[in-house]
Write a protein that holds these residues in place. Structure first.
Motif, mmCIF file in Angstrom:
data_model
loop_
_atom_site.group_PDB
_atom_site.id
_atom_site.type_symbol
_atom_site.label_atom_id
_atom_site.label_comp_id
_atom_site.label_asym_id
_atom_site.label_seq_id
_atom_site.Cartn_x
_atom_site.Cartn_y
_atom_site.Cartn_z
ATOM 1 N N ILE A 139 12.922 -30.114 23.340
ATOM 2 C CA ILE A 139 13.899 -30.969 24.029
ATOM 3 C C ILE A 139 13.278 -32.356 24.199
ATOM 4 C CG2 ILE A 139 15.332 -31.262 26.091
ATOM 5 C CD1 ILE A 139 14.939 -28.259 26.631
ATOM 6 N N SER A 140 14.014 -33.367 23.761
ATOM 7 C CA SER A 140 13.475 -34.734 23.778
ATOM 8 C C SER A 140 14.447 -35.672 24.501
ATOM 9 C CB SER A 140 13.259 -35.186 22.328
ATOM 10 O OG SER A 140 12.579 -36.406 22.269
ATOM 11 N N VAL A 141 14.021 -36.922 24.644
ATOM 12 C CA VAL A 141 14.894 -37.940 25.251
ATOM 13 C C VAL A 141 14.803 -39.216 24.412
ATOM 14 C CG1 VAL A 141 15.479 -39.220 27.357
ATOM 15 C CG2 VAL A 141 14.289 -37.029 27.552
ATOM 16 N N ASP A 142 15.875 -39.905 24.250
ATOM 17 C CA ASP A 142 16.047 -41.233 23.607
ATOM 18 C C ASP A 142 17.172 -41.165 22.566
ATOM 19 O OD1 ASP A 142 14.223 -42.654 25.082
ATOM 20 O OD2 ASP A 142 12.752 -42.874 23.482
ATOM 21 N N GLY A 143 16.798 -40.691 21.338
ATOM 22 C CA GLY A 143 17.795 -40.671 20.258
ATOM 23 C C GLY A 143 17.519 -41.705 19.195
ATOM 24 N N GLN A 144 16.233 -42.001 18.941
ATOM 25 C CA GLN A 144 15.938 -42.922 17.841
ATOM 26 C C GLN A 144 16.193 -42.200 16.523
ATOM 27 O OE1 GLN A 144 11.778 -43.676 19.059
ATOM 28 N NE2 GLN A 144 11.120 -42.955 17.044
ATOM 29 N N GLN A 145 16.421 -42.972 15.446
ATOM 30 C CA GLN A 145 16.897 -42.367 14.199
ATOM 31 C C GLN A 145 15.976 -41.245 13.693
ATOM 32 O OE1 GLN A 145 20.004 -43.237 12.823
ATOM 33 N NE2 GLN A 145 19.603 -41.290 11.805
ATOM 34 N N THR A 146 14.657 -41.469 13.713
ATOM 35 C CA THR A 146 13.734 -40.463 13.190
ATOM 36 C C THR A 146 13.855 -39.147 13.967
ATOM 37 O OG1 THR A 146 12.093 -41.664 14.494
ATOM 38 C CG2 THR A 146 11.905 -41.817 12.098
ATOM 39 N N ALA A 147 14.118 -39.232 15.255
ATOM 40 C CA ALA A 147 14.254 -38.005 16.057
ATOM 41 C C ALA A 147 15.607 -37.353 15.785
ATOM 42 C CB ALA A 147 14.092 -38.319 17.538
ATOM 43 N N VAL A 148 16.652 -38.153 15.642
ATOM 44 C CA VAL A 148 17.963 -37.582 15.334
ATOM 45 C C VAL A 148 17.886 -36.884 13.967
ATOM 46 C CG1 VAL A 148 20.371 -38.158 14.807
ATOM 47 C CG2 VAL A 148 19.267 -39.147 16.813
ATOM 48 N N ASP A 149 17.171 -37.487 13.005
ATOM 49 C CA ASP A 149 16.994 -36.838 11.700
ATOM 50 C C ASP A 149 16.304 -35.481 11.879
ATOM 51 O OD1 ASP A 149 18.176 -39.025 10.528
ATOM 52 O OD2 ASP A 149 16.287 -39.946 9.876
ATOM 53 N N ALA A 150 15.285 -35.443 12.740
ATOM 54 C CA ALA A 150 14.571 -34.177 12.991
ATOM 55 C C ALA A 150 15.504 -33.158 13.653
ATOM 56 C CB ALA A 150 13.342 -34.425 13.859
ATOM 57 N N LEU A 151 16.414 -33.635 14.492
ATOM 58 C CA LEU A 151 17.403 -32.734 15.114
ATOM 59 C C LEU A 151 18.323 -32.158 14.027
ATOM 60 C CD1 LEU A 151 19.030 -31.582 17.568
ATOM 61 C CD2 LEU A 151 20.125 -33.792 17.771
ATOM 62 N N GLU A 159 20.343 -38.549 25.368
ATOM 63 C CA GLU A 159 20.374 -39.936 24.895
ATOM 64 C C GLU A 159 19.910 -40.916 25.971
ATOM 65 O OE1 GLU A 159 23.480 -43.117 22.861
ATOM 66 O OE2 GLU A 159 24.199 -41.816 24.454
ATOM 67 N N CYS A 160 19.161 -41.943 25.518
ATOM 68 C CA CYS A 160 18.846 -43.110 26.359
ATOM 69 C C CYS A 160 19.019 -44.315 25.448
ATOM 70 C CB CYS A 160 17.403 -43.026 26.867
ATOM 71 S SG CYS A 160 16.948 -44.427 27.918
ATOM 72 N N THR A 161 19.931 -45.196 25.782
ATOM 73 C CA THR A 161 20.200 -46.297 24.841
ATOM 74 C C THR A 161 19.360 -47.544 25.132
ATOM 75 O OG1 THR A 161 21.868 -47.737 23.862
ATOM 76 C CG2 THR A 161 22.216 -47.160 26.169
ATOM 77 N N PRO A 162 18.772 -48.126 24.068
ATOM 78 C CA PRO A 162 18.042 -49.390 24.244
ATOM 79 C C PRO A 162 18.936 -50.610 24.058
ATOM 80 C CG PRO A 162 17.698 -48.575 22.005
ATOM 81 C CD PRO A 162 18.634 -47.586 22.680
ATOM 82 N N HIS A 163 20.198 -50.378 23.668
ATOM 83 C CA HIS A 163 21.084 -51.506 23.327
ATOM 84 C C HIS A 163 21.671 -52.126 24.604
ATOM 85 C CE1 HIS A 163 20.594 -50.235 19.252
ATOM 86 N NE2 HIS A 163 21.213 -49.086 19.446
ATOM 87 N N LEU A 203 28.041 -38.608 13.611
ATOM 88 C CA LEU A 203 27.167 -39.488 14.404
ATOM 89 C C LEU A 203 26.813 -40.770 13.642
ATOM 90 C CD1 LEU A 203 25.810 -39.309 17.208
ATOM 91 C CD2 LEU A 203 23.760 -38.466 16.064
ATOM 92 N N GLU A 204 27.090 -41.909 14.251
ATOM 93 C CA GLU A 204 26.786 -43.219 13.643
ATOM 94 C C GLU A 204 25.273 -43.392 13.547
ATOM 95 O OE1 GLU A 204 28.982 -45.988 13.044
ATOM 96 O OE2 GLU A 204 30.598 -44.502 13.206
ATOM 97 N N PRO A 205 24.792 -44.194 12.550
ATOM 98 C CA PRO A 205 23.351 -44.519 12.533
ATOM 99 C C PRO A 205 22.942 -45.132 13.875
ATOM 100 C CG PRO A 205 24.441 -45.379 10.573
ATOM 101 C CD PRO A 205 25.529 -44.808 11.455
ATOM 102 N N ARG A 206 21.790 -44.793 14.356
ATOM 103 C CA ARG A 206 21.386 -45.168 15.704
ATOM 104 C C ARG A 206 20.990 -46.624 15.838
ATOM 105 N NH1 ARG A 206 23.164 -42.922 19.361
ATOM 106 N NH2 ARG A 206 21.322 -43.019 20.679
ATOM 107 N N GLY A 207 20.556 -47.235 14.713
ATOM 108 C CA GLY A 207 20.217 -48.665 14.759
ATOM 109 C C GLY A 207 18.849 -48.955 15.348
ATOM 110 N N TYR A 208 18.044 -47.965 15.544
ATOM 111 C CA TYR A 208 16.658 -48.203 15.980
ATOM 112 C C TYR A 208 15.799 -46.974 15.715
ATOM 113 C CZ TYR A 208 17.308 -45.296 20.200
ATOM 114 O OH TYR A 208 17.515 -44.262 21.059
#
Ligand code: AHR
Length: 328
Positions: A259-271, A281-285, A323-328
């Motif tokens: 279980i992780s927190v954030d949602g950066q692209q590399t982690a979403v790919d691993a999911l 999710e934690c958004t940096p935008h 899911l849209e590309p995360r952009g970070y």
């Protein structure tokens, strides 16, 4: 000594002015001061999240036509304090900063208050009795993130028909808001459920390298059979932990729930690959919303004291195909 300090401040202001580009200004010429100047103290570059957050602030300043004096403190509180002092000397219109830890800000924020410069806390909170030391806080509801992580775990345990699960927690920076509240929210959600034992909680400081170190230590202490669930407070540490688990032949996502927190692209790919089970999710935008507040302040308008962006949770139980590309 005083003279030297003034000279240093002037030199810094000149440097920063040179760096202010593409802004609306109230004078003509390349080095004219833009109509609104924001002093932004970023705490560091420890994660994909943080780098995405800095990029979001830079882009938004350009979009709004504001000057941005950006200082990266490289994980050092004293550098953040020095940056805020230089913003005060330069008399920026608004100070935005992301406090690395919650304590130790009263003196410098009192100085900003005396200088009449509004302060927006972005991403992380401070622990101060006097809430007039800042004008607004804009950032995640970290408690809710921790709760979402815990709620996922309850659903997962039901799905596995698990009788008992041993959890280890890799936390973020000690004394930081996301660390404290992600820990609290998770405990609130799973507390009282006797299927869970929290074996240990250790800090990986939000860094991938420390996530690796923590994982090596935890495996050494509890063995490959002793840990059922890893709750890690950000994706960077999670990715570090995955490397270690895979290096000893374990299959994260199957042999151990991740279980992780954030949602950066590399982690979403691993999911999506099944190597992570859930990401709160934690958004940096945050840049655009921050600059909207700066704009309102520059017009003399009142702004809300606290703003949380909308956030969600991504897990193996969801259809993530759209899911849209995360952009970070
Ligand atoms: O304060 C937000 C946290 O800081 C993010 O979860 C993490 O990746 C970052 O370093």
């Amino acid at each position: 000594m005083k003279k030297l300090r003034i000279l240093l401040c002037l030199a810094l202001a000149a440097l920063c002015l040179g760096a202010l580009a593409g802004c609306n200004s109230d004078q003509k010429g390349d080095t004219a001061r833009p109509a609104v100047v924001v002093g932004f103290s970023q705490l560091g570059s420890e994660s994909g999240w943080r780098i995405g957050n800095t990029a979001s602030m830079e882009q938004a300043a350009k979009d709004w036509g504001f000057g941005l004096m950006l200082d990266n403190a490289n994980q050092r509180q004293e550098k953040q304090i020095a940056a805020i002092r230089s913003f005060i000397s330069y008399q920026v219109d608004v100070i935005v900063f992301s406090p690395i830890v919650e304590t130790g800000w009263e003196n410098v924020l009192n100085e900003a208050k005396k200088a009449g410069i509004p302060v927006i806390l972005m991403d992380r909170m401070i622990d101060a009795k006097d809430d007039s030391l800042y004008t607004a806080y804009i950032g995640a509801d970290f408690l809710a993130e921790g709760r979402r992580a815990g709620e996922y775990l309850i659903k997962k345990a039901d799905d596995m028909r698990a009788k008992h699960l041993n959890i280890v927690e890799i936390t973020g920076t000690v004394d930081s808001t996301p660390m404290r509240e992600r820990q609290l929210g998770f405990r609130e959600a799973i507390g009282g459920d006797e299927r869970f034992t929290l074996l240990e909680s250790i800090s990986g400081d939000f860094l991938r390298s420390k996530g690796e170190e923590c994982m090596r230590y935890l495996l050494h202490r509890y063995g490959t059979e002793g840990i059922d669930v890893i709750y890690s407070h950000n994706d960077e540490m999670t990715l570090g932990a995955l490397d270690v688990l895979e290096s000893v032949g374990m299959k994260p996502g199957q042999d151990v729930v991740i279980i992780s927190v954030d949602g950066q692209q590399t982690a979403v790919d691993a999911l999506l690959e099944g190597r992570i089970n859930c990401i709160a999710e934690c958004t940096p935008h945050l840049g655009d919303a921050v600059m909207a507040l700066v704009d309102a302040l520059s017009r003399g308008e009142e702004i809300p004291k606290q703003i949380h962006p909308e956030e969600t949770v991504f897990s193996e139980f969801d259809d993530l195909s759209g899911l849209e590309p995360r952009g970070y």
